[in-house]
Design a protein around this motif. Structure first.
Motif, PDB file in Angstrom:
ATOM      1  N   ASN A  56       0.833  -1.200   0.000  1.00 48.04           N
ATOM      2  CA  ASN A  56       0.000   0.000   0.000  1.00 48.04           C
ATOM      3  C   ASN A  56       0.871   1.255   0.000  1.00 48.04           C
ATOM      4  O   ASN A  56       1.829   1.353   0.775  1.00 48.04           O
ATOM      5  N   VAL A  57       0.552   2.198  -0.874  1.00 48.36           N
ATOM      6  CA  VAL A  57       1.275   3.468  -0.906  1.00 48.36           C
ATOM      7  C   VAL A  57       0.272   4.619  -0.914  1.00 48.36           C
ATOM      8  O   VAL A  57      -0.897   4.447  -1.243  1.00 48.36           O
ATOM      9  N   PHE A  58       0.772   5.802  -0.541  1.00 45.78           N
ATOM     10  CA  PHE A  58      -0.059   7.000  -0.461  1.00 45.78           C
ATOM     11  C   PHE A  58       0.536   8.076  -1.355  1.00 45.78           C
ATOM     12  O   PHE A  58       1.757   8.260  -1.398  1.00 45.78           O
ATOM     13  N   ASP A  59      -0.325   8.803  -2.054  1.00 47.93           N
ATOM     14  CA  ASP A  59       0.154   9.937  -2.832  1.00 47.93           C
ATOM     15  C   ASP A  59       0.532  11.062  -1.868  1.00 47.93           C
ATOM     16  O   ASP A  59      -0.020  11.168  -0.763  1.00 47.93           O
ATOM     17  N   ILE A  60       1.452  11.896  -2.294  1.00 46.04           N
ATOM     18  CA  ILE A  60       1.933  12.989  -1.452  1.00 46.04           C
ATOM     19  C   ILE A  60       0.802  13.935  -1.036  1.00 46.04           C
ATOM     20  O   ILE A  60       0.853  14.549   0.023  1.00 46.04           O
ATOM     21  N   THR A  61      -0.244  14.007  -1.867  1.00 46.08           N
ATOM     22  CA  THR A  61      -1.380  14.873  -1.539  1.00 46.08           C
ATOM     23  C   THR A  61      -2.198  14.328  -0.370  1.00 46.08           C
ATOM     24  O   THR A  61      -3.070  15.024   0.155  1.00 46.08           O
ATOM     25  N   GLN A  62      -1.924  13.077   0.036  1.00 51.09           N
ATOM     26  CA  GLN A  62      -2.615  12.481   1.177  1.00 51.09           C
ATOM     27  C   GLN A  62      -1.826  12.680   2.474  1.00 51.09           C
ATOM     28  O   GLN A  62      -2.211  12.141   3.504  1.00 51.09           O
ATOM     29  N   THR A  63      -0.737  13.422   2.385  1.00 46.54           N
ATOM     30  CA  THR A  63       0.128  13.624   3.543  1.00 46.54           C
ATOM     31  C   THR A  63       0.113  15.087   3.970  1.00 46.54           C
ATOM     32  O   THR A  63      -0.497  15.935   3.323  1.00 46.54           O
ATOM     33  N   ASN A  64       0.857  15.371   5.046  1.00 47.14           N
ATOM     34  CA  ASN A  64       0.947  16.749   5.531  1.00 47.14           C
ATOM     35  C   ASN A  64       2.159  17.485   4.960  1.00 47.14           C
ATOM     36  O   ASN A  64       2.575  18.517   5.502  1.00 47.14           O
ATOM     37  N   VAL A  65       2.728  16.970   3.879  1.00 52.39           N
ATOM     38  CA  VAL A  65       3.854  17.646   3.236  1.00 52.39           C
ATOM     39  C   VAL A  65       3.359  18.938   2.597  1.00 52.39           C
ATOM     40  O   VAL A  65       2.466  18.909   1.744  1.00 52.39           O
ATOM     41  N   PRO A  66       3.909  20.105   2.973  1.00 47.04           N
ATOM     42  CA  PRO A  66       3.483  21.361   2.339  1.00 47.04           C
ATOM     43  C   PRO A  66       3.937  21.420   0.890  1.00 47.04           C
ATOM     44  O   PRO A  66       4.991  20.879   0.542  1.00 47.04           O
ATOM     45  N   GLN A  67       3.154  22.055   0.043  1.00 47.06           N
ATOM     46  CA  GLN A  67       3.459  22.077  -1.387  1.00 47.06           C
ATOM     47  C   GLN A  67       4.837  22.641  -1.687  1.00 47.06           C
ATOM     48  O   GLN A  67       5.491  22.210  -2.629  1.00 47.06           O
ATOM     49  N   GLU A  68       5.290  23.592  -0.883  1.00 46.99           N
ATOM     50  CA  GLU A  68       6.605  24.181  -1.159  1.00 46.99           C
ATOM     51  C   GLU A  68       7.742  23.185  -0.943  1.00 46.99           C
ATOM     52  O   GLU A  68       8.868  23.395  -1.403  1.00 46.99           O
ATOM     53  N   ASP A  69       7.457  22.073  -0.242  1.00 48.28           N
ATOM     54  CA  ASP A  69       8.481  21.046  -0.027  1.00 48.28           C
ATOM     55  C   ASP A  69       8.491  19.982  -1.121  1.00 48.28           C
ATOM     56  O   ASP A  69       9.396  19.135  -1.150  1.00 48.28           O
TER      57      ASP A  69
END
Length: 300
Positions: A132-145
């Protein structure tokens, strides 16, 4: 789910994915979209790229729950994995004294000693499981990172001279590793052709048309490095070789945000027409992806 059921499901899934890849022969526009995804996810196999595109259209970058944690972020609360990929696992067995196959982890103390002494043969095969993997948009990573986190990020199609020079330096360095010379065609033997890969008993290398601009030199170098990486002892048809070289160029260029469409639209149309003649598209794609990955990682 027991092992027999899982194995059956995995075999069916892999057949389904193979069939899906072959279906791209009938849909050149969709095939180019697949290449765009492959440029973004250059570390994933063609099969996993197909799985990602089918489950999450427009995926930016994916990772496991643990992977995001290791990067210092976390999956958003309430998010569930909507993307499954195929994860290779090594299955180790050994042949017992009576000729039967047995899992290495089930070896007795005496059998482990016999294995260590080379008296019992150890076998290894690759199997697959779902991960199972998650797209970055499903995380709390800010867009600038986003850009700094992933080498497989997808840039806007813009390139400045500093980036162009970095890419050219990386390509020239990779050419050196392949023992290739890069020369400008001062004799005008290329005519209007932008470049060519050549081999002779004394040397091998790439010629570039002196009228090329930096962007053209990048695309041509990648194309010819694709030939050099894949086709020095090739048994493919000329059409298949050109298809692979241009796919390599397309993948690497797109990865670094270089829009080659204006220069290569006619070329792309030509080689997508050849897709129907390809006997094993998945194999060709896998070879292309390995070549593109080496070039991308050499550029850094």
């Amino acid at each position: 789910m027991n092992q027999a059921t899982l194995k059956k499901e995995m075999n069916e899934k892999q057949k389904e994915i193979t069939a899906e890849i072959e279906n791209y022969k009938e849909k050149p526009a969709d095939f180019l979209k697949l290449l765009d995804f492959m440029a973004r996810f250059y570390t994933y196999s063609p099969r996993n790229v197909v799985l990602i595109t089918k489950q999450w259209d427009g995926a930016y970058a994916v990772g496991s729950f643990k992977h995001w944690q290791e990067l210092g972020y976390c999956v958003n609360k309430g998010e569930h994995s909507k993307i499954k990929i195929l994860v290779p696992i090594a299955i180790k067995t050994f042949t017992t004294a009576n000729g039967k196959n047995k899992g290495l982890k089930y070896a007795t103390k005496a059998e482990k000693q016999a294995i260590k002494q080379g008296k019992l043969k150890v076998n290894q095969r690759t199997a697959f499981k779902y991960g199972n993997v998650f797209d970055i948009t499903q995380t709390n990573v800010p867009q600038e990172d986003y850009p700094k986190l992933f080498p497989n990020r997808h840039f806007d199609y813009k390139i400045n001279s500093e980036t162009a020079n970095k890419i050219l330096d990386g390509l020239k360095d990779y050419a050196k590793k392949l023992n290739l010379t890069i020369a400008t065609d001062q004799a005008n033997s290329l005519g209007n052709a932008k470049g060519a890969f050549f081999m002779s008993p004394d040397s091998k290398g790439i010629k570039l048309n002196p009228r090329n601009n930096p962007g053209e030199n990048i695309a041509v170098l990648i194309h010819e490095l694709g030939h050099a990486s894949l086709h020095q002892n090739s048994k493919l048809t000329t059409g298949e070789e050109e298809l692979q070289a241009e796919m390599t160029s397309y993948l690497v260029s797109a990865h670094f945000g270089i829009d080659t469409s204006e220069e290569s639209t006619a070329y792309i149309a030509g080689w997508t027409d050849k897709l129907k003649d390809v006997k094993n598209l998945e194999k060709l794609l896998s070879q292309v992806q390995k070549a593109a990955r080496k070039i991308i990682e050499n550029i850094g």
